[in-house]
Design a protein around this motif. Structure first.
Motif, PDB file in Angstrom:
ATOM      1  N   PRO A  47      -1.049  -4.635   6.810  1.00 51.57           N
ATOM      2  CA  PRO A  47      -1.759  -5.492   7.766  1.00 51.57           C
ATOM      3  C   PRO A  47      -3.264  -5.554   7.555  1.00 51.57           C
ATOM      4  O   PRO A  47      -3.914  -6.468   8.062  1.00 51.57           O
ATOM      5  CB  PRO A  47      -1.423  -4.852   9.116  1.00 51.57           C
ATOM      6  CG  PRO A  47      -1.119  -3.417   8.791  1.00 51.57           C
ATOM      7  CD  PRO A  47      -0.488  -3.428   7.440  1.00 51.57           C
ATOM      8  N   GLU A  48      -3.842  -4.601   6.843  1.00 55.58           N
ATOM      9  CA  GLU A  48      -5.286  -4.579   6.615  1.00 55.58           C
ATOM     10  C   GLU A  48      -5.573  -3.740   5.392  1.00 55.58           C
ATOM     11  O   GLU A  48      -4.745  -2.934   4.952  1.00 55.58           O
ATOM     12  CB  GLU A  48      -6.016  -4.008   7.834  1.00 55.58           C
ATOM     13  CG  GLU A  48      -5.582  -2.598   8.176  1.00 55.58           C
ATOM     14  CD  GLU A  48      -6.149  -2.113   9.511  1.00 55.58           C
ATOM     15  OE1 GLU A  48      -7.098  -2.744  10.003  1.00 55.58           O
ATOM     16  OE2 GLU A  48      -5.641  -1.113  10.040  1.00 55.58           O
ATOM     17  N   LEU A  49      -6.776  -3.953   4.850  1.00 55.87           N
ATOM     18  CA  LEU A  49      -7.189  -3.200   3.669  1.00 55.87           C
ATOM     19  C   LEU A  49      -8.611  -2.707   3.897  1.00 55.87           C
ATOM     20  O   LEU A  49      -9.530  -3.506   4.095  1.00 55.87           O
ATOM     21  CB  LEU A  49      -7.126  -4.077   2.409  1.00 55.87           C
ATOM     22  CG  LEU A  49      -7.541  -3.457   1.070  1.00 55.87           C
ATOM     23  CD1 LEU A  49      -6.803  -4.143  -0.078  1.00 55.87           C
ATOM     24  CD2 LEU A  49      -9.050  -3.574   0.807  1.00 55.87           C
ATOM     25  N   ASP A  50      -8.787  -1.393   3.930  1.00 51.45           N
ATOM     26  CA  ASP A  50     -10.121  -0.815   3.931  1.00 51.45           C
ATOM     27  C   ASP A  50     -10.579  -0.680   2.495  1.00 51.45           C
ATOM     28  O   ASP A  50      -9.825  -0.192   1.629  1.00 51.45           O
ATOM     29  CB  ASP A  50     -10.125   0.567   4.581  1.00 51.45           C
ATOM     30  CG  ASP A  50      -9.923   0.515   6.081  1.00 51.45           C
ATOM     31  OD1 ASP A  50     -10.041  -0.584   6.652  1.00 51.45           O
ATOM     32  OD2 ASP A  50      -9.647   1.576   6.674  1.00 51.45           O
TER      33      ASP A  50
ATOM     34  N   THR B  69     -15.909  -2.079   3.938  1.00 50.94           N
ATOM     35  CA  THR B  69     -15.516  -3.204   4.783  1.00 50.94           C
ATOM     36  C   THR B  69     -14.013  -3.155   4.983  1.00 50.94           C
ATOM     37  O   THR B  69     -13.300  -2.382   4.314  1.00 50.94           O
ATOM     38  CB  THR B  69     -15.934  -4.550   4.164  1.00 50.94           C
ATOM     39  OG1 THR B  69     -15.841  -5.592   5.132  1.00 50.94           O
ATOM     40  CG2 THR B  69     -15.032  -4.912   2.976  1.00 50.94           C
ATOM     41  N   THR B  70     -13.523  -3.964   5.920  1.00 49.03           N
ATOM     42  CA  THR B  70     -12.079  -4.106   6.156  1.00 49.03           C
ATOM     43  C   THR B  70     -11.712  -5.565   5.953  1.00 49.03           C
ATOM     44  O   THR B  70     -12.384  -6.461   6.474  1.00 49.03           O
ATOM     45  CB  THR B  70     -11.714  -3.669   7.581  1.00 49.03           C
ATOM     46  OG1 THR B  70     -12.020  -2.280   7.734  1.00 49.03           O
ATOM     47  CG2 THR B  70     -10.223  -3.872   7.849  1.00 49.03           C
ATOM     48  N   ALA B  71     -10.657  -5.809   5.187  1.00 49.82           N
ATOM     49  CA  ALA B  71     -10.202  -7.163   4.886  1.00 49.82           C
ATOM     50  C   ALA B  71      -8.803  -7.373   5.429  1.00 49.82           C
ATOM     51  O   ALA B  71      -7.995  -6.434   5.513  1.00 49.82           O
ATOM     52  CB  ALA B  71     -10.218  -7.416   3.373  1.00 49.82           C
ATOM     53  N   ILE B  72      -8.508  -8.603   5.800  1.00 48.52           N
ATOM     54  CA  ILE B  72      -7.187  -8.997   6.304  1.00 48.52           C
ATOM     55  C   ILE B  72      -6.612 -10.052   5.365  1.00 48.52           C
ATOM     56  O   ILE B  72      -7.240 -11.077   5.111  1.00 48.52           O
ATOM     57  CB  ILE B  72      -7.275  -9.571   7.730  1.00 48.52           C
ATOM     58  CG1 ILE B  72      -8.000  -8.591   8.668  1.00 48.52           C
ATOM     59  CG2 ILE B  72      -5.884  -9.902   8.260  1.00 48.52           C
ATOM     60  CD1 ILE B  72      -7.294  -7.289   8.871  1.00 48.52           C
ATOM     61  N   GLY B  73      -5.399  -9.796   4.846  1.00 44.00           N
ATOM     62  CA  GLY B  73      -4.765 -10.762   3.970  1.00 44.00           C
ATOM     63  C   GLY B  73      -5.506 -10.911   2.655  1.00 44.00           C
ATOM     64  O   GLY B  73      -6.280 -10.045   2.237  1.00 44.00           O
ATOM     65  N   LEU B  74      -5.285 -12.055   1.974  1.00 49.45           N
ATOM     66  CA  LEU B  74      -6.015 -12.367   0.750  1.00 49.45           C
ATOM     67  C   LEU B  74      -7.403 -12.850   1.150  1.00 49.45           C
ATOM     68  O   LEU B  74      -7.539 -13.831   1.883  1.00 49.45           O
ATOM     69  CB  LEU B  74      -5.295 -13.442  -0.053  1.00 49.45           C
ATOM     70  CG  LEU B  74      -5.984 -13.901  -1.345  1.00 49.45           C
ATOM     71  CD1 LEU B  74      -6.062 -12.759  -2.350  1.00 49.45           C
ATOM     72  CD2 LEU B  74      -5.262 -15.099  -1.946  1.00 49.45           C
TER      73      LEU B  74
ATOM     74  N   SER C  28       3.075   7.425  13.194  1.00 51.77           N
ATOM     75  CA  SER C  28       3.652   7.355  11.860  1.00 51.77           C
ATOM     76  C   SER C  28       2.738   6.517  10.972  1.00 51.77           C
ATOM     77  O   SER C  28       1.837   5.824  11.453  1.00 51.77           O
ATOM     78  CB  SER C  28       5.048   6.720  11.910  1.00 51.77           C
ATOM     79  OG  SER C  28       4.977   5.383  12.411  1.00 51.77           O
ATOM     80  N   THR C  29       2.975   6.590   9.672  1.00 52.44           N
ATOM     81  CA  THR C  29       2.155   5.852   8.717  1.00 52.44           C
ATOM     82  C   THR C  29       3.051   5.167   7.699  1.00 52.44           C
ATOM     83  O   THR C  29       4.244   5.483   7.591  1.00 52.44           O
ATOM     84  CB  THR C  29       1.178   6.782   7.983  1.00 52.44           C
ATOM     85  OG1 THR C  29       1.924   7.748   7.226  1.00 52.44           O
ATOM     86  CG2 THR C  29       0.247   7.488   8.958  1.00 52.44           C
ATOM     87  N   LYS C  30       2.461   4.262   6.957  1.00 53.13           N
ATOM     88  CA  LYS C  30       3.203   3.538   5.926  1.00 53.13           C
ATOM     89  C   LYS C  30       2.291   3.289   4.734  1.00 53.13           C
ATOM     90  O   LYS C  30       1.183   2.757   4.909  1.00 53.13           O
ATOM     91  CB  LYS C  30       3.708   2.202   6.469  1.00 53.13           C
ATOM     92  CG  LYS C  30       4.473   1.366   5.457  1.00 53.13           C
ATOM     93  CD  LYS C  30       4.890   0.024   6.052  1.00 53.13           C
ATOM     94  CE  LYS C  30       5.609  -0.826   5.015  1.00 53.13           C
ATOM     95  NZ  LYS C  30       5.985  -2.156   5.575  1.00 53.13           N
ATOM     96  N   PRO C  31       2.710   3.662   3.519  1.00 52.97           N
ATOM     97  CA  PRO C  31       1.897   3.363   2.342  1.00 52.97           C
ATOM     98  C   PRO C  31       1.799   1.852   2.120  1.00 52.97           C
ATOM     99  O   PRO C  31       2.726   1.099   2.417  1.00 52.97           O
ATOM    100  CB  PRO C  31       2.645   4.046   1.196  1.00 52.97           C
ATOM    101  CG  PRO C  31       3.488   5.090   1.858  1.00 52.97           C
ATOM    102  CD  PRO C  31       3.882   4.511   3.184  1.00 52.97           C
ATOM    103  N   ASN C  32       0.666   1.422   1.629  1.00 52.00           N
ATOM    104  CA  ASN C  32       0.426   0.017   1.303  1.00 52.00           C
ATOM    105  C   ASN C  32       0.009  -0.105  -0.155  1.00 52.00           C
ATOM    106  O   ASN C  32      -0.664   0.771  -0.696  1.00 52.00           O
ATOM    107  CB  ASN C  32      -0.685  -0.578   2.163  1.00 52.00           C
ATOM    108  CG  ASN C  32      -0.406  -0.531   3.648  1.00 52.00           C
ATOM    109  OD1 ASN C  32      -1.333  -0.404   4.442  1.00 52.00           O
ATOM    110  ND2 ASN C  32       0.855  -0.625   4.051  1.00 52.00           N
ATOM    111  N   THR C  33       0.403  -1.218  -0.775  1.00 56.35           N
ATOM    112  CA  THR C  33      -0.069  -1.540  -2.112  1.00 56.35           C
ATOM    113  C   THR C  33      -1.246  -2.501  -1.997  1.00 56.35           C
ATOM    114  O   THR C  33      -1.140  -3.563  -1.378  1.00 56.35           O
ATOM    115  CB  THR C  33       1.040  -2.184  -2.958  1.00 56.35           C
ATOM    116  OG1 THR C  33       2.127  -1.251  -3.099  1.00 56.35           O
ATOM    117  CG2 THR C  33       0.529  -2.547  -4.343  1.00 56.35           C
TER     118      THR C  33
END
Length: 538
Positions: free
Chosen positions: A437-440, A462-467, A514-519
């Motif tokens: 859902p987000e990328l730091d 920064t934090t990004a959402i999506g592409l 809980s947590t979830k790994p993201n690519t």
């Protein structure tokens, strides 16, 4: 058993001070120390310091600072802010500083030792109290010197990874009158449960924390209006290249330059220091040269720490003849701690150097297009390189091993063949995306020596959402990259525990169980590829 903690109560009042309780407009009384030069009660200009860290405590060493200032003939007033240590009232961060500042200045002007002229001095939170007082436009306030601070200090912006200290500060320094020190256990989720256990252990809550959690309540830091909308007063902004709060101060500086009245009265001094005033020129920090533990080292530090402010006050409080340089700055790692002077920042004559990430290199032209991936695992975050980012230079960590992690991207230039002076802003641009859902995104620019050691020059996040195409500010720097050294850009999705890792599932960072790994993905190449823009001299 509960959480172990240490409560810090008020230190004894200095023999050099006269303490009084100053009444605010609502009847609350604030503990206030008055220091007079050699007991001289004749009227003269006053320097006011309003702080939450105990006006008599060892951390801020205000009695020593006051003694240094009174030697220059200034009256000094040091005050515990509302709700802290010996002062009365509710403990609330940033809520009461504007009118409490006004009322204290007004009280000073009515004292027999005051000539009706007041300046304010201090760093971090007691830099914020200066801006709050300036917002009320008291006519006696003639100059301010905010150091290592900003009008948005410790805010929790939604577009950046959350700085853990933002909430921790409210649990330690703004819990109640006393400071409470304790170690947070970042291995347990949800983090909010640890906070509740802490409250149960100490038997009280932090009202300031409750106003930020789970969502930030809009606080009226400046009920009289924003300070930049108030009449301008002469301002000397003191910054440090490695100050972890510098991004707030750079935002203030940019905004003040857009306001003609303020910009005419704005002065800037940038030092090779961190938030705790350790200097890059003093590396390595040892017990012999550490001002925090060595009084002789502290007295030596006072010259660079306090005297520029007193020189400023001499001109704007006393009316002494003299010229204050518009910009003074140190070039770190140059071997010469002298200050350079320039009419503006960046200095005239700089140029932009653009470097492109390709493979594992930083090069002058874009390489082939490709997408590089890494996995963000909240349960195995990239560790923060030091235990205290406020005193970064005390540790000055070698970060070369971090690039060997699979969740860190590293891009390095060839060694430079001549010294390269970085003198201005640094930015990183990239096209990024995530299956979460987000990328730091944390970006760190490092100086890599021939033996492989890698030390931080500057950083941003920064934090990004999506592409998303992003631009990350890495702040500003004055730094000499020595011949034979390389620049390295490191990219990661975590910097823990200094910043709260994104749980990867979109839940609140303090409530997630809980947590979830993201690519994560970052693009390289000519179309939206990862680039670094540096400002260099000549």
């Amino acid at each position: 058993m509960g959480i172990e903690y240490l409560r810090r109560t008020p230190a004894p009042i200095s023999d050099l001070a006269e303490e009084t309780m100053v009444r605010m407009r609502d009847g609350i009384r604030l503990a206030t120390d008055v220091y007079l030069p050699d007991g001289n009660r004749e009227p003269g200009p006053t320097i006011l310091v309003r702080l939450p860290y105990d006006k008599n405590g060892a951390y801020s060493f205000m009695p020593e600072i006051a003694e240094h200032m009174t030697r220059r003939g200034y009256r000094v007033v040091a005050q515990d802010v509302r709700g802290k240590f010996r002062s009365e009232g509710e403990t609330l961060m940033a809520v009461n500083e504007a009118y409490d500042g006004y009322d204290t200045i007004d009280w000073i002007t009515k004292q027999p030792w005051s000539d009706g002229i007041v300046g304010m001095w201090g760093e971090s939170y007691y830099g914020l109290t200066q801006w709050a007082a300036a917002s009320t436009a008291h006519p006696a306030l003639r100059a301010i010197v905010p150091r290592h601070t900003g009008t948005r200090l410790a805010e929790i912006p939604p577009t950046e990874p959350e700085w853990a200290f933002g909430r921790q500060y409210l649990l330690t320094h703004f819990h109640g009158n006393d400071d409470i020190e304790w170690e947070f256990d970042w291995t347990r989720r949800p983090y909010a449960d640890t906070v509740e256990e802490f409250f149960a252990t100490v038997g009280s809550r932090s009202a300031s924390y409750d106003l930020t959690f789970p969502h930030q309540v809009a606080l009226r830091r400046f009920p009289a209006g924003h300070p930049f909308d108030a009449p301008a007063v002469p301002t000397l902004m003191l910054m440090g290249w490695w100050d972890n709060c510098a991004h707030w101060q750079w935002q203030d500086y940019a905004e003040l330059l857009r306001r003609p009245a303020w910009s005419r009265l704005l002065y800037l001094q940038i030092e090779a220091t961190d938030h705790e005033n350790y200097s890059h020129f003093d590396l390595p920090i040892t017990p012999e040269n550490d001002p925090a533990v060595n009084q002789r080292a502290r007295q030596r530090m006072f010259g660079r720490y306090i005297d520029p402010s007193l020189d400023f006050f001499d001109v704007f409080l006393r009316g002494h003849a003299g010229t204050i340089p518009r910009i003074r700055w140190q070039l770190a790692n140059s071997g010469d701690r002298a200050f350079h002077e320039s009419p503006s920042w960046p200095p005239p004559g700089t140029r932009t150097l653009v470097l492109h990430a390709s493979g594992s290199s930083l090069i002058h032209e874009p390489g082939p297009s490709e997408v590089v991936t890494w996995v963000h695992d909240p349960e195995d975050p990239v560790p923060s390189p030091m235990p205290d980012s406020f005193a970064f230079l005390r540790y000055h960590p070698d970060e070369q091993d971090t690039m060997n992690r699979k969740d860190v991207l590293a891009f390095t230039t060839d060694p430079v063949t001549t010294d390269l002076d970085l003198t201005g802003p640094v930015t990183v641009q990239a096209r990024v995306s995530s299956d979460g859902p987000e990328l730091d995104l944390f970006a760190r620019l490092l100086d890599v020596s021939p033996d492989g050691a890698a030390h931080l020059i500057t950083r941003g996040r920064t934090t990004a959402i999506g592409l998303q195409d992003i631009t990350v500010s890495l702040g500003h720097i004055g730094y000499r990259l020595r011949s034979g050294h390389s620049l390295r850009l490191m990219i990661a999705s975590t910097d823990a525990p200094e910043f709260i890792p994104a749980p990867g599932n979109g839940e609140h960072r303090w409530l997630a169980q809980s947590t979830k790994p993201n690519t994560q993905q970052v693009h390289l190449g000519p179309d939206g590829g990862l680039t670094v823009r540096l400002t260099v001299a000549g």
